[in-house]
Motif scaffolding. Sequence first.
Motif, PDB file in Angstrom:
ATOM      1  N   THR A 106       0.762  -1.287   0.009  1.00  0.00           N
ATOM      2  CA  THR A 106       0.028  -0.037   0.094  1.00  0.00           C
ATOM      3  C   THR A 106       0.821   1.279  -0.060  1.00  0.00           C
ATOM      4  O   THR A 106       0.514   2.255  -0.809  1.00  0.00           O
ATOM      5  CB  THR A 106      -0.903  -0.144   1.223  1.00  0.00           C
ATOM      6  OG1 THR A 106      -1.512  -1.170   1.234  1.00  0.00           O
ATOM      7  CG2 THR A 106      -1.859   1.060   1.038  1.00  0.00           C
ATOM      8  N   ALA A 107       1.991   1.363   0.732  1.00  0.00           N
ATOM      9  CA  ALA A 107       2.641   2.670   0.771  1.00  0.00           C
ATOM     10  C   ALA A 107       3.476   2.726  -0.709  1.00  0.00           C
ATOM     11  O   ALA A 107       3.650   3.748  -0.996  1.00  0.00           O
ATOM     12  CB  ALA A 107       3.932   2.431   1.959  1.00  0.00           C
ATOM     13  N   ASP A 108       3.663   1.468  -1.342  1.00  0.00           N
ATOM     14  CA  ASP A 108       4.348   1.547  -2.654  1.00  0.00           C
ATOM     15  C   ASP A 108       3.267   2.490  -3.558  1.00  0.00           C
ATOM     16  O   ASP A 108       3.758   3.108  -4.261  1.00  0.00           O
ATOM     17  CB  ASP A 108       4.751   0.276  -3.143  1.00  0.00           C
ATOM     18  CG  ASP A 108       5.823  -0.317  -2.378  1.00  0.00           C
ATOM     19  OD1 ASP A 108       6.606   0.251  -1.657  1.00  0.00           O
ATOM     20  OD2 ASP A 108       6.106  -1.682  -2.746  1.00  0.00           O
ATOM     21  N   LEU A 109       2.242   1.933  -3.363  1.00  0.00           N
ATOM     22  CA  LEU A 109       1.138   2.510  -4.262  1.00  0.00           C
ATOM     23  C   LEU A 109       0.980   4.064  -4.019  1.00  0.00           C
ATOM     24  O   LEU A 109       0.743   4.701  -4.824  1.00  0.00           O
ATOM     25  CB  LEU A 109      -0.209   1.784  -4.123  1.00  0.00           C
ATOM     26  CG  LEU A 109      -1.298   2.459  -5.092  1.00  0.00           C
ATOM     27  CD1 LEU A 109      -1.114   1.867  -6.543  1.00  0.00           C
ATOM     28  CD2 LEU A 109      -2.619   2.282  -4.754  1.00  0.00           C
ATOM     29  N   VAL A 110       1.105   4.352  -2.735  1.00  0.00           N
ATOM     30  CA  VAL A 110       0.961   5.892  -2.333  1.00  0.00           C
ATOM     31  C   VAL A 110       2.067   6.504  -3.334  1.00  0.00           C
ATOM     32  O   VAL A 110       1.830   7.784  -3.555  1.00  0.00           O
ATOM     33  CB  VAL A 110       1.503   5.949  -0.813  1.00  0.00           C
ATOM     34  CG1 VAL A 110       1.339   7.398  -0.485  1.00  0.00           C
ATOM     35  CG2 VAL A 110      -0.102   5.643  -0.057  1.00  0.00           C
ATOM     36  N   TRP A 111       3.301   6.034  -3.056  1.00  0.00           N
ATOM     37  CA  TRP A 111       4.470   6.735  -3.676  1.00  0.00           C
ATOM     38  C   TRP A 111       4.195   6.591  -5.317  1.00  0.00           C
ATOM     39  O   TRP A 111       4.550   7.619  -6.250  1.00  0.00           O
ATOM     40  CB  TRP A 111       5.764   6.089  -3.372  1.00  0.00           C
ATOM     41  CG  TRP A 111       6.079   6.980  -2.061  1.00  0.00           C
ATOM     42  CD1 TRP A 111       6.037   6.325  -0.763  1.00  0.00           C
ATOM     43  CD2 TRP A 111       6.611   8.149  -2.048  1.00  0.00           C
ATOM     44  NE1 TRP A 111       6.286   7.190  -0.041  1.00  0.00           N
ATOM     45  CE2 TRP A 111       6.696   8.220  -0.630  1.00  0.00           C
ATOM     46  CE3 TRP A 111       7.006   8.950  -2.923  1.00  0.00           C
ATOM     47  CZ2 TRP A 111       7.447   9.585  -0.356  1.00  0.00           C
ATOM     48  CZ3 TRP A 111       7.633  10.218  -2.487  1.00  0.00           C
ATOM     49  CH2 TRP A 111       7.677  10.570  -1.109  1.00  0.00           C
TER      50      TRP A 111
END
Length: 324
Positions: A106-111
């Motif tokens: 999920t954090a990767d998608l945010v970035w």
Amino acid sequence: MMNSRPLVLCTHSIPETGLNILKKSMDIKILDETISIKSQLQELLPTADFLIPLLSVDITEDLMDLAPSLRGIANYAVGYNNIDINSAKKRNILVTNTPDVLTNATADLVWGLILTVTRRIVEGDTICRDNKFPGWLPKYLLGFEITGKTLGIIGLGRIGTAVAKRAYGFDMRVLYHSRTRKHSIEAEYNLVFKENLKDVLKEADIISINVPYTSETHHLISEREFEIMKPSAYLINTARGKVINEKVLINALKNKVIAGAALDVFYDEPSIPTELRELKNVVLTPHIGSATTQARNAMAKMVADNILAIERGDQPPNLIPELK
Ligand code: NAP
Ligand code: GLV
Ligand code: GLV
């Protein structure tokens, strides 16, 4: 002979990694996604021991009333705003979720969303596919450079922290607002705590929403909040659609109150307002925060492990905090 194997209802199919664990000792019934999930639940909950819902299925008190033998609800998601927790508590139904294993995805998608919206990647992709690339030009498709800018995180939990950690590579100053101040995380990643949400909103170039959806976070971002944001700010939402007043967001994007937004979640999924779909300064993804093979397999295993723990009479490893 009477069937003594517990019955697990799965509102939708989940990866085999989870189903295979459960199949050894339990019967699994996967609902038919082409017909009403609610009516199938009404029919089958009376004999169910466990339930595995997706985040799109509301597990309400009236459904629990139909389920006298239900002992556990293992949500196939980390967010559990789809489950009426008070009603579960009254009935001693344990509720579990899937934290940690989807945090990096999920954090990767945010970035991915931050870079996509600020560098206009979707607009560029469309131009290329339409065969309208005019050739390299000095002032063509200019975006916003994030290196050295200020990132604001709203909700410094597991995902918010993983988002903050990734900002180091972009030399960003990172501010956060959260329910509880996190001194050790602050020190480790050089974050600045802001007691008031508005102090993050007024300074941040990029704002990432990472709170759960609760009665307190309903419309956390509405008129007043957009007014505080910089006209150059970008808003990223991978939390839940209803944390933002979507109508106000659409107006803010139309009227350039903020520069842009990137959204993985929507107010009334799966519907997405036409007005939002027509805007150029917004990037939209279909709720894919945890959509990596690795995360989804790990979530399925976690759901199964929680059900087996409840069946053994143990406290499940991912019992939600409200029931601890
Ligand atoms: P988490 O670890 O529980 O983090 C949530 C953070 O928000 C916590 O630090 C919490 O504070 C804080 N918070 C709660 N209420 C608040 C409020 N009213 N004001 C300010 N801060 C508040 O959860 P997570 O694992 O990071 O997941 C966060 C959410 O992301 C999930 O609930 C889910 O809705 C969403 N999500 C979406 C996707 C996707 O596919 N797009 C994938 C995964 C998760 P405390 O520290 O005091 O508890
Ligand atoms: C996804 O949105 C989740 O809460 O797991
Ligand atoms: C761009 O491609 C450059 O070489 O500057």
